[in-house]
Write a protein that holds these residues in place. Structure first.
Motif, mmCIF file in Angstrom:
data_model
loop_
_atom_site.group_PDB
_atom_site.id
_atom_site.type_symbol
_atom_site.label_atom_id
_atom_site.label_comp_id
_atom_site.label_asym_id
_atom_site.label_seq_id
_atom_site.Cartn_x
_atom_site.Cartn_y
_atom_site.Cartn_z
ATOM 1 N N SER A 170 -31.850 31.927 -7.047
ATOM 2 C CA SER A 170 -33.302 32.085 -7.146
ATOM 3 C C SER A 170 -33.666 33.531 -6.805
ATOM 4 O O SER A 170 -32.914 34.232 -6.120
ATOM 5 N N LYS A 171 -34.809 33.964 -7.266
ATOM 6 C CA LYS A 171 -35.256 35.329 -6.962
ATOM 7 C C LYS A 171 -35.421 35.509 -5.458
ATOM 8 O O LYS A 171 -35.092 36.556 -4.915
ATOM 9 N N ARG A 172 -35.903 34.482 -4.795
ATOM 10 C CA ARG A 172 -36.079 34.536 -3.336
ATOM 11 C C ARG A 172 -34.728 34.714 -2.626
ATOM 12 O O ARG A 172 -34.597 35.521 -1.714
ATOM 13 N N MET A 173 -33.718 33.945 -3.058
ATOM 14 C CA MET A 173 -32.404 34.038 -2.426
ATOM 15 C C MET A 173 -31.734 35.372 -2.741
ATOM 16 O O MET A 173 -31.071 35.954 -1.882
ATOM 17 N N LEU A 174 -31.914 35.879 -3.952
ATOM 18 C CA LEU A 174 -31.359 37.184 -4.296
ATOM 19 C C LEU A 174 -32.009 38.268 -3.447
ATOM 20 O O LEU A 174 -31.322 39.142 -2.907
ATOM 21 N N THR A 175 -33.321 38.202 -3.299
ATOM 22 C CA THR A 175 -34.035 39.169 -2.460
ATOM 23 C C THR A 175 -33.526 39.117 -1.027
ATOM 24 O O THR A 175 -33.241 40.157 -0.422
ATOM 25 N N GLN A 176 -33.386 37.916 -0.480
ATOM 26 C CA GLN A 176 -32.916 37.762 0.896
ATOM 27 C C GLN A 176 -31.486 38.262 1.051
ATOM 28 O O GLN A 176 -31.152 38.942 2.028
ATOM 29 N N SER A 177 -30.633 37.946 0.098
ATOM 30 C CA SER A 177 -29.237 38.400 0.158
ATOM 31 C C SER A 177 -29.162 39.919 0.126
ATOM 32 O O SER A 177 -28.416 40.531 0.900
ATOM 33 N N LEU A 178 -29.938 40.528 -0.756
ATOM 34 C CA LEU A 178 -29.945 41.995 -0.841
ATOM 35 C C LEU A 178 -30.471 42.620 0.447
ATOM 36 O O LEU A 178 -29.923 43.616 0.930
ATOM 37 N N ARG A 179 -31.516 42.035 1.017
ATOM 38 C CA ARG A 179 -32.057 42.564 2.282
ATOM 39 C C ARG A 179 -31.028 42.459 3.402
ATOM 40 O O ARG A 179 -30.869 43.378 4.205
ATOM 41 N N ASP A 180 -30.353 41.313 3.482
ATOM 42 C CA ASP A 180 -29.334 41.132 4.523
ATOM 43 C C ASP A 180 -28.201 42.129 4.352
ATOM 44 O O ASP A 180 -27.715 42.715 5.329
ATOM 45 N N LEU A 181 -27.759 42.321 3.111
ATOM 46 C CA LEU A 181 -26.675 43.266 2.848
ATOM 47 C C LEU A 181 -27.120 44.707 3.132
ATOM 48 O O LEU A 181 -26.342 45.519 3.643
ATOM 49 N N GLU A 182 -28.369 45.003 2.823
ATOM 50 C CA GLU A 182 -28.916 46.335 3.124
ATOM 51 C C GLU A 182 -29.000 46.532 4.638
ATOM 52 O O GLU A 182 -28.643 47.590 5.157
ATOM 53 N N ARG A 183 -29.459 45.522 5.338
ATOM 54 C CA ARG A 183 -29.576 45.584 6.804
ATOM 55 C C ARG A 183 -28.226 45.849 7.456
ATOM 56 O O ARG A 183 -28.120 46.603 8.427
ATOM 57 N N ASP A 184 -27.176 45.239 6.893
ATOM 58 C CA ASP A 184 -25.830 45.418 7.440
ATOM 59 C C ASP A 184 -25.172 46.712 6.981
ATOM 60 O O ASP A 184 -24.037 47.005 7.351
ATOM 61 N N GLY A 185 -25.869 47.493 6.157
ATOM 62 C CA GLY A 185 -25.330 48.779 5.721
ATOM 63 C C GLY A 185 -24.328 48.670 4.589
ATOM 64 O O GLY A 185 -23.599 49.614 4.320
#
Length: 130
Positions: free
Chosen positions: A61-76
Motif C-alpha cells: 500500500s502507499k501508506r506502507m511504502l511511505t512508512q518503510s521508506l521513512r523507517d529506512l531513511e531514519r536508520d540512514g
C-alpha cells in the motif's frame, strides 16, 4: 564462524549482554519485515521515484511504502532527495550504509535459495510427525 565474530559475542556477554540493546536485533527488527527488505532490493540498481517503487512492489500500500521508506531513511539506509519541480518530485536511493547492508542481505538470500528445498522437507517432516 570467524574468530572475530566469536570474540565480539564473548565481549557482549562479558559486558552483561542485554538482548534489548543487541545491535543485530535492532537491525533485524527493521529489515526482517517483508517490505523494507524488498524496498532495499528495489533500490539496489539505483535511485527510484516513489511511483516507480510502488509499481515495482504492487502488493504494498502507499501508506506502507511511505512508512518503510521513512523507517529506512531514519536508520540512514535510504536517502530522500526532493526536486524543486511542479509538483515536487522525490527520489529515493541507497546510502553507503544501505549498500553495505545489501552485502549480508544478498548472502542470506543466496543461502535461502540454496537451502529452501531442504528447509521445506524439514517442515513437511515436522508437520507430519505425530
Amino acid at each position: 564462524m570467524c574468530a572475530m565474530r566469536i570474540n565480539k559475542l564473548e565481549q557482549w556477554r562479558a559486558e552483561g549482554f542485554e538482548p534489548s540493546n543487541c545491535p543485530v536485533r535492532q537491525v533485524l527488527d527493521k529489515v526482517s519485515a517483508k517490505w523494507p527488505t524488498l524496498v532495499l532490493l528495489e533500490l539496489q540498481p539505483g535511485p527510484q521515484r516513489f511511483n516507480a517503487l510502488s509499481r515495482a512492489l504492487p502488493d504494498i500500500s502507499k501508506r506502507m511504502l511511505t512508512q518503510s521508506l521513512r523507517d529506512l531513511e531514519r536508520d540512514g539506509l535510504v536517502d530522500r532527495q526532493v526536486f524543486d519541480t511542479k509538483p515536487p518530485s522525490v527520489s529515493y536511493s541507497l546510502t553507503d550504509l544501505g549498500h553495505s547492508l545489501l552485502v549480508p542481505l544478498l548472502h542470506l538470500i543466496y543461502w535461502a535459495s540454496l537451502n529452501m528445498e531442504e528447509i521445506g522437507a524439514a517442515r513437511r517432516t515436522f508437520d507430519n510427525a505425530p
